[in-house]
Motif scaffolding. Structure first.
Motif, PDB file in Angstrom:
ATOM      1  N   PRO A  16       0.727  -1.141   0.171  1.00 62.21           N
ATOM      2  CA  PRO A  16      -0.012  -0.012  -0.010  1.00 62.21           C
ATOM      3  C   PRO A  16       0.880   1.213   0.184  1.00 62.21           C
ATOM      4  O   PRO A  16       1.832   1.441   0.795  1.00 62.21           O
ATOM      5  N   ASP A  17       0.495   2.182  -0.735  1.00 56.85           N
ATOM      6  CA  ASP A  17       0.975   3.682  -0.842  1.00 56.85           C
ATOM      7  C   ASP A  17       0.706   4.260   0.801  1.00 56.85           C
ATOM      8  O   ASP A  17       1.345   4.918   1.082  1.00 56.85           O
ATOM      9  N   ILE A  18      -0.473   4.128   0.938  1.00 54.19           N
ATOM     10  CA  ILE A  18      -1.103   4.730   2.310  1.00 54.19           C
ATOM     11  C   ILE A  18      -1.446   3.308   3.275  1.00 54.19           C
ATOM     12  O   ILE A  18      -2.418   2.901   2.976  1.00 54.19           O
ATOM     13  N   ARG A  19      -0.575   3.388   4.334  1.00 49.78           N
ATOM     14  CA  ARG A  19      -0.758   2.004   5.024  1.00 49.78           C
ATOM     15  C   ARG A  19      -1.836   2.465   6.118  1.00 49.78           C
ATOM     16  O   ARG A  19      -2.661   1.492   6.610  1.00 49.78           O
ATOM     17  N   PHE A  20      -2.007   3.570   6.696  1.00 52.80           N
ATOM     18  CA  PHE A  20      -3.212   3.987   7.366  1.00 52.80           C
ATOM     19  C   PHE A  20      -3.998   5.027   6.896  1.00 52.80           C
ATOM     20  O   PHE A  20      -4.018   6.341   7.098  1.00 52.80           O
ATOM     21  N   GLY A  21      -4.722   4.497   5.879  1.00 48.95           N
ATOM     22  CA  GLY A  21      -5.630   5.170   4.974  1.00 48.95           C
ATOM     23  C   GLY A  21      -6.817   5.891   5.605  1.00 48.95           C
ATOM     24  O   GLY A  21      -7.724   5.308   5.880  1.00 48.95           O
ATOM     25  N   THR A  22      -6.737   7.189   5.883  1.00 53.04           N
ATOM     26  CA  THR A  22      -8.051   7.939   6.615  1.00 53.04           C
ATOM     27  C   THR A  22      -8.632   8.432   5.562  1.00 53.04           C
ATOM     28  O   THR A  22      -8.436   8.443   4.286  1.00 53.04           O
ATOM     29  N   ALA A  23     -10.039   8.645   5.716  1.00 52.99           N
ATOM     30  CA  ALA A  23     -10.789   9.211   4.982  1.00 52.99           C
ATOM     31  C   ALA A  23     -10.427  10.505   4.280  1.00 52.99           C
ATOM     32  O   ALA A  23     -10.609  10.538   3.090  1.00 52.99           O
ATOM     33  N   PRO A  24      -9.858  11.355   4.953  1.00 58.54           N
ATOM     34  CA  PRO A  24      -9.388  12.801   4.056  1.00 58.54           C
ATOM     35  C   PRO A  24      -8.292  12.290   3.454  1.00 58.54           C
ATOM     36  O   PRO A  24      -8.202  13.097   2.260  1.00 58.54           O
ATOM     37  N   ALA A  25      -7.490  11.478   3.680  1.00 59.83           N
ATOM     38  CA  ALA A  25      -6.337  11.164   2.814  1.00 59.83           C
ATOM     39  C   ALA A  25      -6.590  10.597   1.523  1.00 59.83           C
ATOM     40  O   ALA A  25      -6.232  10.934   0.386  1.00 59.83           O
ATOM     41  N   VAL A  26      -7.711   9.763   1.482  1.00 62.13           N
ATOM     42  CA  VAL A  26      -8.337   9.033   0.362  1.00 62.13           C
ATOM     43  C   VAL A  26      -8.956  10.030  -0.658  1.00 62.13           C
ATOM     44  O   VAL A  26      -8.768  10.099  -1.537  1.00 62.13           O
ATOM     45  N   GLN A  27      -9.608  10.932   0.022  1.00 61.64           N
ATOM     46  CA  GLN A  27     -10.697  11.862  -0.515  1.00 61.64           C
ATOM     47  C   GLN A  27      -9.325  12.980  -1.103  1.00 61.64           C
ATOM     48  O   GLN A  27      -9.804  13.379  -2.360  1.00 61.64           O
ATOM     49  N   GLU A  28      -8.538  13.265  -0.445  1.00 55.28           N
ATOM     50  CA  GLU A  28      -7.448  14.216  -1.022  1.00 55.28           C
ATOM     51  C   GLU A  28      -6.952  13.731  -2.457  1.00 55.28           C
ATOM     52  O   GLU A  28      -6.772  14.498  -3.340  1.00 55.28           O
ATOM     53  N   ALA A  29      -6.623  12.428  -2.374  1.00 53.52           N
ATOM     54  CA  ALA A  29      -5.829  11.753  -3.368  1.00 53.52           C
ATOM     55  C   ALA A  29      -6.728  11.781  -4.682  1.00 53.52           C
ATOM     56  O   ALA A  29      -6.194  12.062  -5.841  1.00 53.52           O
TER      57      ALA A  29
END
Length: 271
Positions: free
Chosen positions: A220-233
């Protein structure tokens, strides 16, 4: 009531040079009382000792300062009340400047794709979810560099014109069951590996999701995927494969729906 007294009580510190000086002198007295040197005050605020003496006389007449003897001054309750009122006004003014004036001078950070000089007009593009700046103003979106930068380094840009041309990303969400419902073993690892090849970024949310990614041979590129992080990506134009434990999936889909970002939830369970 004298003109000076009216000025002191009715105008803000920044509206009157005399009030500004009066405010500084009261602050200096409050810090040093009761033993107060007029020379120290003069040096601290950049006026003459004679000017400090004149201001002190006026402050005493107004009832803002008590004189207890040679070189002994104290700020009265009235003086403290005036200081507080002026300080509140200053605080509101500073907040206004910070939020409504400076905040409107928006500065974004981009990666320089060429060498850029401070003050130069640059063209903006979005690539791999990162804002890029190139020397010259030929693009559909331009800005002005507020810092210089070598190619590959970060550069500050402002004074935006035009629109950066790129599409929003898409989020493909795979629900990973709770561990008591099978966790990562209930998911088809080959299906996850296949999905990973067609997405720009892989995010894992929850321990079961990390285990599922490992089983599929996906890092995974993001190991602790928070909702804001996914949304920003996704907002930056990246297609995201989200492996989310069932317990946290709804937090992600709610955020995506609120931000009007396209998503789909796919079934990758073993048949």
């Amino acid at each position: 009531m004298s003109g000076e007294q009216s000025d002191a009580s009715g105008s803000g510190v920044l509206e009157s040079k005399r009030n500004a000086t009066r405010y500084q002198i009261l602050v200096q007295i409050a810090e040093r009382q009761p033993a107060v040197s007029q020379r120290e005050i003069a040096d601290a605020i950049g006026i003459t000792s004679q000017a400090v003496s004149d201001y002190l006389q006026n402050l005493i007449e107004q009832g803002h300062v008590d004189k207890g003897g040679r070189g002994r001054y104290e700020v009265t309750k009235e003086g403290v009340d005036w200081l507080i009122s002026q300080t509140d006004d200053l605080r509101e003014f500073v907040q206004h400047v910070s939020e409504e004036v400076i905040g409107e001078v928006e500065v974004e950070t981009a990666i320089a794709t060429t060498d850029i000089s401070e003050g130069e007009t640059v063209s903006l593009t979005m690539r791999d979810g990162v804002l890029r700046a190139m020397s010259g103003g030929a693009g559909s979106a331009t800005a002005v560099a507020v810092t210089g930068a070598a190619a590959g380094r970060d550069v500050g840009v402002t004074n935006f014109e035009g629109v950066v041309d790129y599409d929003l990303g898409m989020v493909t969400a795979v629900s990973i069951p709770r561990v008591r419902d099978g966790g990562s073993t209930a998911v088809d690892a080959e299906r996850i590996a296949e999905l990973a090849t067609s997405h720009d970024l892989i995010a894992a949310a929850g321990t079961e999701a990390l285990a599922a990614a490992d089983a599929a041979g996906v890092d995974p590129d993001i190991r602790f995927g928070t909702a804001p992080a996914v949304q920003e990506a996704a907002t930056k134009g990246l297609d995201v494969l989200l492996l989310a434990a069932t317990a946290v999936l709804s937090a992600h889909t709610d955020k995506l729906r609120d931000q009007k970002i396209g998503y789909e939830v796919v079934d990758a369970n073993r048949t």
